[in-house]
Design an enzyme around this catalytic site. Structure first.
Site, PDB file in Angstrom:
ATOM      1  N   TYR A 146       0.770  -1.360   0.258  1.00 32.62           N
ATOM      2  CA  TYR A 146      -0.351   0.307  -0.058  1.00 32.62           C
ATOM      3  C   TYR A 146       0.901   0.966  -0.093  1.00 32.62           C
ATOM      4  O   TYR A 146       1.810   1.648   1.136  1.00 32.62           O
ATOM      5  CB  TYR A 146      -1.145  -0.069   1.280  1.00 32.62           C
ATOM      6  CG  TYR A 146      -2.106   1.571   1.322  1.00 32.62           C
ATOM      7  CD1 TYR A 146      -3.044   1.728   0.366  1.00 32.62           C
ATOM      8  CD2 TYR A 146      -1.149   2.353   2.023  1.00 32.62           C
ATOM      9  CE1 TYR A 146      -3.443   2.110   0.337  1.00 32.62           C
ATOM     10  CE2 TYR A 146      -2.023   3.294   2.425  1.00 32.62           C
ATOM     11  CZ  TYR A 146      -3.009   3.000   1.231  1.00 32.62           C
ATOM     12  OH  TYR A 146      -4.130   5.021   1.301  1.00 32.62           O
ATOM     13  N   ASP A 247       9.181   2.883   1.488  1.00 31.00           N
ATOM     14  CA  ASP A 247       8.398   3.567   1.741  1.00 31.00           C
ATOM     15  C   ASP A 247       7.839   3.247   3.537  1.00 31.00           C
ATOM     16  O   ASP A 247       7.948   2.362   3.166  1.00 31.00           O
ATOM     17  CB  ASP A 247       7.036   2.811   0.769  1.00 31.00           C
ATOM     18  CG  ASP A 247       5.269   3.990   1.737  1.00 31.00           C
ATOM     19  OD1 ASP A 247       5.992   4.572   2.159  1.00 31.00           O
ATOM     20  OD2 ASP A 247       4.540   4.131   0.823  1.00 31.00           O
ATOM     21  N   LYS A 276       3.171  10.152   8.227  1.00 35.87           N
ATOM     22  CA  LYS A 276       1.991   9.631   8.921  1.00 35.87           C
ATOM     23  C   LYS A 276       2.726  10.068  10.459  1.00 35.87           C
ATOM     24  O   LYS A 276       2.454  11.010  10.805  1.00 35.87           O
ATOM     25  CB  LYS A 276       2.256   8.698   9.136  1.00 35.87           C
ATOM     26  CG  LYS A 276       1.352   7.685   8.299  1.00 35.87           C
ATOM     27  CD  LYS A 276       0.662   6.584   8.140  1.00 35.87           C
ATOM     28  CE  LYS A 276      -0.377   6.037   7.631  1.00 35.87           C
ATOM     29  NZ  LYS A 276      -0.483   5.495   6.081  1.00 35.87           N
TER      30      LYS A 276
HETATM   31  C1  LIG Z   1      -0.818   5.938   4.917  1.00 31.64           C
HETATM   32  C2  LIG Z   1       0.077   5.350   3.979  1.00 31.64           C
HETATM   33  C3  LIG Z   1       1.029   6.088   2.671  1.00 31.64           C
HETATM   34  C4  LIG Z   1      -0.263   7.390   2.576  1.00 31.64           C
HETATM   35  O1  LIG Z   1       0.167   8.203   3.099  1.00 31.64           O
HETATM   36  P1  LIG Z   1      -1.150   9.723   3.463  1.00 31.64           P
HETATM   37  O2  LIG Z   1      -0.830  10.611   4.030  1.00 31.64           O
HETATM   38  O3  LIG Z   1      -2.438   8.426   3.850  1.00 31.64           O
HETATM   39  O4  LIG Z   1      -1.798   9.972   1.776  1.00 31.64           O
HETATM   40  C5  LIG Z   1       1.286   5.536   1.968  1.00 31.64           C
HETATM   41  N1  LIG Z   1       2.205   4.994   2.199  1.00 31.64           N
HETATM   42  C6  LIG Z   1       1.757   3.807   3.619  1.00 31.64           C
HETATM   43  C7  LIG Z   1       3.086   2.355   3.489  1.00 31.64           C
HETATM   44  C8  LIG Z   1       1.262   4.266   4.563  1.00 31.64           C
HETATM   45  O5  LIG Z   1       0.649   3.575   4.871  1.00 31.64           O
END
Ligand SMILES: *Cc1c(COP(=O)(O)O)cnc(C)c1O
Length: 425
Positions: A146, A247, A276
């Site tokens: 994700y 990520d 986050k």
């Molecule tokens: C939450 C998340 C995103 C997206 O971040 P947003 O601030 O919701 O746009 C991307 N990658 C990972 C691994 C995430 O947990």
């Protein structure tokens, strides 16, 4: 406005994440939050097991973060970043450069995790264009991954969970490989990285980058995989000249026991996405961090620069709070706290392994997951949890928690007991 009026308006006019209109469930109105507690409008108080989706790592209404916010809002809440700069952006970038591996020292600040992923993907594309290798324009991603909800990010999310078929006409087609089969705690098997090696060997001439969530796949299934897989990926990316994008939007800032999940494999990505927990859950802010040579190569391209610049880039208020959050983290005993939470989650959630309805229980750092054999009925489970004074939001077959590192043992006890009770057959 009383609670009913608020809910009526909400239901009639406001979208919630991944929800239909009108909504198929009634949200719980929150009026305030303090420490690990949320206060509902009807007077109930619940322990927050979600830390607002990984982000509120120090708990809510934190004195140090509040102070940083008050100070900054009275000085400079926002100013455009084109042609201007400010201390909060510089101080935050210094901290991020110090915290991340040595060669990651060029920082792009943006407004959300998804955007930081867009930035990383665009950087990788512009890098290869500048290198006169425009045919390197696809990405390889893991199933079960994700990376966010915007188009670029969505194109590298799991094709099934991410419902790629809905947007087939406009989504770029990237390459996918099965999620790593060996879990974090299993012994490694020598051939477990064969498929990824073959895939990269076969497609490297068209690959700009591999994008992964290191060690913990979050919203795509809460799967913890073996560090050797990451090591192999790094080796293969080096061997075939492919960029590696990590990520760490969910995993960064201590969540899985190290400051960053990549540390489990001892690897450094070429591009790193953070978000986050960056502001301790106060405001939306994200960063994409890369190396000097990558940044300079892109800048020497036909475009002459990196083609991105959000209106709220490097928002001073968010940057000042992020600085305070990082300082608080570094001065706290986060490693001990995360290890303490990990031990408790292991022993308390572990008891549901014997339930006939439970498929698996897994814990890594301050992340605890109960995977069921069948999908959970969200409103029912949610109501059971709230009745026991706990907030968690399950999805699919998963009931999971990633609490604030400041959650004490009694609160953790109440949280885990409620989770176990909620899934008890
Ligand atoms: C939450 C998340 C995103 C997206 O971040 P947003 O601030 O919701 O746009 C991307 N990658 C990972 C691994 C995430 O947990």
């Amino acid at each position: 406005m009383n609670q009913q009026e608020l809910l009526d308006f909400d239901r009639a006019h406001i979208w919630h994440p991944y929800a239909p209109m009108p909504a198929d469930y009634t949200p719980y109105p929150v009026v305030s939050a303090d420490g690990v507690y949320l206060d509902f409008m009807d007077g109930r108080r619940v322990i927050d097991g979600m830390a607002s989706w990984w982000s509120a790592i120090h708990g809510y209404n934190h004195p140090r973060l509040n102070q940083a916010a008050h100070h900054q809002i009275d000085t400079l809440s926002h100013v455009m970043f084109g042609g201007l700069t400010h201390q909060p952006a510089v101080e935050l970038s210094q901290r991020l450069i110090n915290l991340t591996p040595e060669r990651l020292d060029h920082v792009f600040l943006s407004d959300s995790g998804s955007v930081s992923v867009e930035v990383a993907l665009k950087m990788a594309m512009q890098y290869w264009q500048a290198k006169q290798q425009p045919e390197k324009n696809r990405f390889l991603a893991l199933r079960g991954g994700y990376h966010g909800d915007t188009f670029g990010a969505m194109s590298v999310c799991d094709p099934v969970n991410g419902m790629h078929h809905l947007f087939q006409q406009v989504l770029p087609q990237h390459l996918f490989i099965e999620r790593p089969s060996i879990s974090f705690h299993q012994p490694w098997q020598d051939n477990a990285d064969e498929t990824i090696k073959q895939m990269i060997a076969q497609h490297h001439t068209s690959l700009a980058a591999v994008i992964i969530e290191p060690i913990v796949q979050g919203a795509g299934g809460m799967w913890f995989y073996h560090p050797q897989y990451l090591k192999t990926l790094r080796e293969q990316c080096n061997k075939y000249n492919i960029l590696l994008i990590a990520d760490e939007i969910a995993t960064g800032f201590g969540r899985c026991g190290n400051m960053f999940a990549c540390e489990y494999a001892g690897i450094t990505p070429d591009l790193l996405c953070l978000g986050k927990a960056l502001t301790g859950g106060y405001l939306s802010l994200a960063a994409t961090i890369t190396r000097k040579d990558i940044a300079e190569t892109m800048s020497n391209s036909e475009a002459g620069c990196f083609m991105h610049g959000p209106t709220f880039m490097a928002n001073p208020l968010a940057c000042a709070i992020a600085c305070a959050s990082i300082d608080e983290l570094l001065q706290s005993d986060w490693r001990t706290n995360v290890a303490r939470i990990e031990a408790q989650l292991k022993s308390k959630l572990g008891t549901c392994r014997e339930f006939s309805t439970v498929e698996d229980v897994r814990v890594l750092g301050a992340i605890g997951v109960i995977e069921m054999k069948q999908p959970l009925e969200v409103p029912t489970i949610q109501a059971k949890l709230v009745a026991q004074g706990v907030w968690c939001r399950p999805f699919g077959k998963l009931l999971y928690t990633m609490p604030a590192y400041s959650m004490d043992n009694n609160e953790l006890d109440q949280l885990t007991r409620a989770m176990v009770t909620a899934v008890k057959p």
